[in-house]
Design an enzyme around this catalytic site. Structure first.
Site, PDB file in Angstrom:
ATOM      1  N   ASP A  90      10.678  63.221   5.152  1.00 61.49           N
ATOM      2  CA  ASP A  90       9.966  63.206   6.440  1.00 61.49           C
ATOM      3  C   ASP A  90       8.630  62.461   6.323  1.00 61.49           C
ATOM      4  O   ASP A  90       8.118  62.238   5.231  1.00 61.49           O
ATOM      5  CB  ASP A  90       9.736  64.631   6.962  1.00 61.49           C
ATOM      6  CG  ASP A  90       9.041  65.540   5.951  1.00 61.49           C
ATOM      7  OD1 ASP A  90       9.196  65.326   4.737  1.00 61.49           O
ATOM      8  OD2 ASP A  90       8.335  66.474   6.377  1.00 61.49           O
ATOM      9  N   GLU A 157       9.670  68.543   4.910  1.00 62.81           N
ATOM     10  CA  GLU A 157       8.855  69.147   3.840  1.00 62.81           C
ATOM     11  C   GLU A 157       7.451  69.435   4.335  1.00 62.81           C
ATOM     12  O   GLU A 157       6.867  70.468   4.010  1.00 62.81           O
ATOM     13  CB  GLU A 157       8.812  68.215   2.614  1.00 62.81           C
ATOM     14  CG  GLU A 157       8.135  68.831   1.400  1.00 62.81           C
ATOM     15  CD  GLU A 157       6.622  68.864   1.476  1.00 62.81           C
ATOM     16  OE1 GLU A 157       6.014  69.860   1.032  1.00 62.81           O
ATOM     17  OE2 GLU A 157       6.022  67.904   2.008  1.00 62.81           O
ATOM     18  N   GLU A 158       6.892  68.498   5.124  1.00 59.81           N
ATOM     19  CA  GLU A 158       5.491  68.644   5.530  1.00 59.81           C
ATOM     20  C   GLU A 158       5.259  69.899   6.366  1.00 59.81           C
ATOM     21  O   GLU A 158       4.173  70.445   6.368  1.00 59.81           O
ATOM     22  CB  GLU A 158       5.030  67.403   6.323  1.00 59.81           C
ATOM     23  CG  GLU A 158       5.027  66.103   5.519  1.00 59.81           C
ATOM     24  CD  GLU A 158       3.904  66.023   4.496  1.00 59.81           C
ATOM     25  OE1 GLU A 158       3.039  66.921   4.466  1.00 59.81           O
ATOM     26  OE2 GLU A 158       3.917  65.053   3.708  1.00 59.81           O
TER      27      GLU A 158
HETATM   28 ZN   LIG Z   1       2.421  65.381   2.238  1.00 61.87          ZN
HETATM   29 ZN   LIG Z   2       4.660  64.979   0.058  1.00 59.21          ZN
END
Ligand SMILES: [Zn+2]
Ligand SMILES: [Zn+2]
Length: 434
Positions: A90, A157-158
């Protein structure tokens, strides 16, 4: 790991990596394509499709749509351990300002409906392109090793949601359960450098949205109001005393109020104020202390200030700390040192204050899965070498991740990113006689 087995694994890695020179232009083309077309967390539809196509072309058994947009590739290559490698894909709501010919001009739509610029400012495009490159080399040389490769391409992930979603969708039940899980993150040290950190490598994180209630009034009649702007200001100041005065100074902790929103005009006292707060610590008990102190202060200020009702404190995003397995980290480190030379394998002195949902892959149904995540440099050598000082001082002067200026030196970074992954996988996958 005995030195001779590290040498053996490095020797096998050299054989597999012999094809990298020829493959690197394709890895670079994939990287530039991903970089030009970044997508926000949870909206990575195009990216997931590109990855699935590349997994398929590499000869992996592909399953898309795992936990939303996750893509899993499996290569069952005879009896042996199951090695999982995870890369995230992402991007971030940042307007790229690198001036690169392949810079992003993409936009995305946030959950609240606003359109924002999007950029791969954390380097997840590097991770993904290198994972595809490593997969292709390992497939091409499958006669040289045995075992099973599980390649996890993870969205979101963020926002710390992707790993939980993929695991919740049966990642380790529907696919072979790994004996070891590996991942890497690019860093702003010089290209070529590789960094390991046994034990805690990334902090635990909890992100909150806090709504403080007041009573709106005309700006010229403050005595008719309960001013949430004043309550928010008092809260912010008192929150800063938690890390300074309530936590053991030996503990790494952070409390940041990253966003404050209230009101529309100077002459209107608004009815509420909203704060967004991130907490970081290296363990759950310590982050519990931070959270309890934060809640006490937020509620206490509101009560003292005649707030008409208690504040809402919502936990929006969270992750546990990344706790790298000591033995697995040492084993990967030994092979990296053998392959790249000890001078370029520089251990990190302390945990990263950032956070990573990679932490969740290290346990399955209450059982621990040995896992490690290492870091590798992405800053152009000339830029790095022009600075002096110790590692962290130099890092502070580089164009950082999560900024509009993050511009990894792509070819050497992609090359090292493939090398590190192939070497780490072969640290656990036994060789076959040539
Ligand atoms: Zn990051
Ligand atoms: Zn990262």
């Amino acid at each position: 790991m005995a030195t001779d087995s590290a040498q053996e694994a490095a020797g096998l890695a050299r054989t597999v990596l012999a094809g990298l020179d020829g493959l690197l232009p394709e890895v670079d083309a994939l990287y530039q394509d991903l970089h030009t077309h970044p997508e926000l967390s949870g909206a990575e539809v195009r990216t997931a499709g590109v990855i699935a196509a590349h997994y398929d072309a590499a000869g992996l058994e592909v399953t898309a749509g795992v936990g939303g947009l996750g893509v899993v590739g499996v290569l069952a290559n005879g009896p042996g351990p199951v090695v999982a490698i995870r890369a995230d894909f992402d991007a971030l709501p940042i307007a790229e300002d690198t001036g690169l010919p392949y810079a992003s001009t993409a936009t995305g739509i946030r959950p609240d409906g606003t359109t924002v610029p999007v950029m791969h400012a954390c380097g997840h495009d590097l991770h993904t392109a290198s994972l595809v490159g490593a997969a292709r080399l390992l497939v091409a040389q499958r006669d040289r090793w045995r075992g099973t490769l599980l390649l996890i391409a993870q969205p979101a992930e963020e926002t710390m949601q992707g790993a939980k979603a993929m695991l919740g969708d049966g990642l380790f039940d529907r696919f072979p359960r790994p004996d070891v899980v590996l991942a890497q993150h690019c860093a702003i040290t010089r290209t070529g450098m590789v960094h390991h950190k046994p034990g805690i490598a990334y902090s635990a994180c909890r992100n909150f949205r806090i709504t403080i209630h007041g009573r709106g009034a005309h700006g010229a009649a403050p005595h008719w109001s309960v001013d949430p702007v004043l309550l928010a200001a008092q809260t912010i100041v008192l929150l800063q005393g938690i890390v300074a005065r309530e936590v053991d100074p030996d503990e790494m902790t952070v409390l940041t109020v990253g966003s404050v929103h209230a009101g529309t005009r100077p002459n209107i006292i608004p009815p509420e104020a909203v704060l967004e707060v991130t907490l970081r610590a290296t363990s759950e008990p310590v982050i519990d202390v931070l959270q309890a102190a934060m809640e006490r202060i937020v509620n206490g200020v509101a009560a003292t200030g005649r707030s008409p009702r208690p504040p809402e404190i919502e936990l929006c995003e969270h992750t546990i700390a990344v706790d790298n397995d000591e033995a697995v980290t040492a084993r990967v480190r030994a092979v990296h040192a053998e392959l790249f030379g000890a001078a370029d394998v520089i251990d990190l002195p302390e945990a990263n204050k950032g956070s990573e949902d990679f932490a969740y892959y290290a346990s399955h149904r209450g059982r621990r899965i040995p896992a490690t995540m290492w870091f590798y440099g992405s800053t152009e050598a000339a830029l790095w070498d022009a600075e002096t000082g110790e590692l962290r001082e130099r890092m502070a002067r580089m164009p950082g991740q999560h900024t509009p200026f993050y511009a990894p030196d792509r070819l050497p970074t992609l090359r090292r990113g493939v090398e590190t992954l192939v070497a780490a996988a072969l640290a656990f996958l036994p060789g076959r006689p040539a």
